[in-house]
Design a protein around this motif. Structure first.
Motif, PDB file in Angstrom:
ATOM      1  N   ALA A   1      41.986 113.263  15.556  1.00 52.26           N
ATOM      2  CA  ALA A   1      40.450 112.778  15.735  1.00 52.26           C
ATOM      3  C   ALA A   1      39.447 113.920  15.912  1.00 52.26           C
ATOM      4  O   ALA A   1      38.546 114.055  15.004  1.00 52.26           O
ATOM      5  N   PHE A   2      39.947 114.744  16.547  1.00 49.77           N
ATOM      6  CA  PHE A   2      39.122 116.273  16.812  1.00 49.77           C
ATOM      7  C   PHE A   2      39.120 116.982  15.266  1.00 49.77           C
ATOM      8  O   PHE A   2      38.005 117.424  14.921  1.00 49.77           O
TER       9      PHE A   2
ATOM     10  N   VAL B   1      39.517 115.930  12.315  1.00 48.91           N
ATOM     11  CA  VAL B   1      38.664 115.163  11.256  1.00 48.91           C
ATOM     12  C   VAL B   1      37.181 115.344  11.579  1.00 48.91           C
ATOM     13  O   VAL B   1      36.513 115.588  10.666  1.00 48.91           O
ATOM     14  N   GLN B   2      36.991 115.246  13.057  1.00 50.35           N
ATOM     15  CA  GLN B   2      35.438 115.407  13.142  1.00 50.35           C
ATOM     16  C   GLN B   2      34.886 116.833  13.051  1.00 50.35           C
ATOM     17  O   GLN B   2      33.933 117.074  12.456  1.00 50.35           O
ATOM     18  N   LYS B   3      35.763 117.733  13.143  1.00 51.51           N
ATOM     19  CA  LYS B   3      35.289 119.224  13.096  1.00 51.51           C
ATOM     20  C   LYS B   3      35.399 119.571  11.549  1.00 51.51           C
ATOM     21  O   LYS B   3      34.102 120.288  11.250  1.00 51.51           O
TER      22      LYS B   3
ATOM     23  N   MET C   1      35.440 117.356   8.614  1.00 49.01           N
ATOM     24  CA  MET C   1      34.898 116.413   7.607  1.00 49.01           C
ATOM     25  C   MET C   1      33.307 116.420   7.604  1.00 49.01           C
ATOM     26  O   MET C   1      32.485 116.318   8.269  1.00 49.01           O
TER      27      MET C   1
END
Length: 135
Positions: free
Chosen positions: A128-129, A131-133, A135
């Motif tokens: 999740a980290f 992907v957020q960073k 994307m």
């Protein structure tokens, strides 16, 4: 068992096997036996002299006190003193050892269960980290 009534003279008397059932009958201030590393000791006469107090010893009276004895870290002098109180070898395994083994294996299985949950949660958090960073 009259042959066990002579307290504190195990060194001069022939050793006699003590069953776990017999051991469990001796757990009072006036009649205190304990097993340490497979040998049974009549420590009744030592209770008042024990540096840690008699209460500590009475907690393990009539049972296998090996773990408690080792946890305290007794001196070599204390270990040598045991011979004076020896009755004889403990005949058979104490039932509490089986319980400890199963509970510790249960604990290990429980630990495995926690790891099975925490590892995927941690992996998902990392994903999740990332992907957020990126994307």
């Amino acid at each position: 068992h009259p042959q066990f009534e002579v307290s504190g003279q195990g060194a001069t008397m022939p050793e006699q096997k003590v069953t776990y059932e017999d051991l469990t009958k001796h757990k009072t201030k006036d009649d205190c036996w304990m097993a340490i590393h497979g040998k049974v000791y009549d420590v009744t006469k030592f209770l008042a002299e024990h540096p840690g107090g008699e209460e500590v010893m009475l907690e393990t009276a009539g049972m296998d006190a090996s773990d408690a004895f080792e946890d305290i870290g007794h001196s070599n002098g204390a270990r040598d003193m045991l011979a004076k109180y020896l009755i004889g070898p403990l005949d058979g395994a104490p039932p509490q050892k089986e319980k400890k083994a199963s509970s510790s294996s249960g604990g290990a299985a429980g630990g495995g269960g926690i790891a099975k949950v925490l590892v995927p949660v941690f992996v998902m958090a990392v994903i999740a980290f990332l992907v957020q960073k990126f994307m």
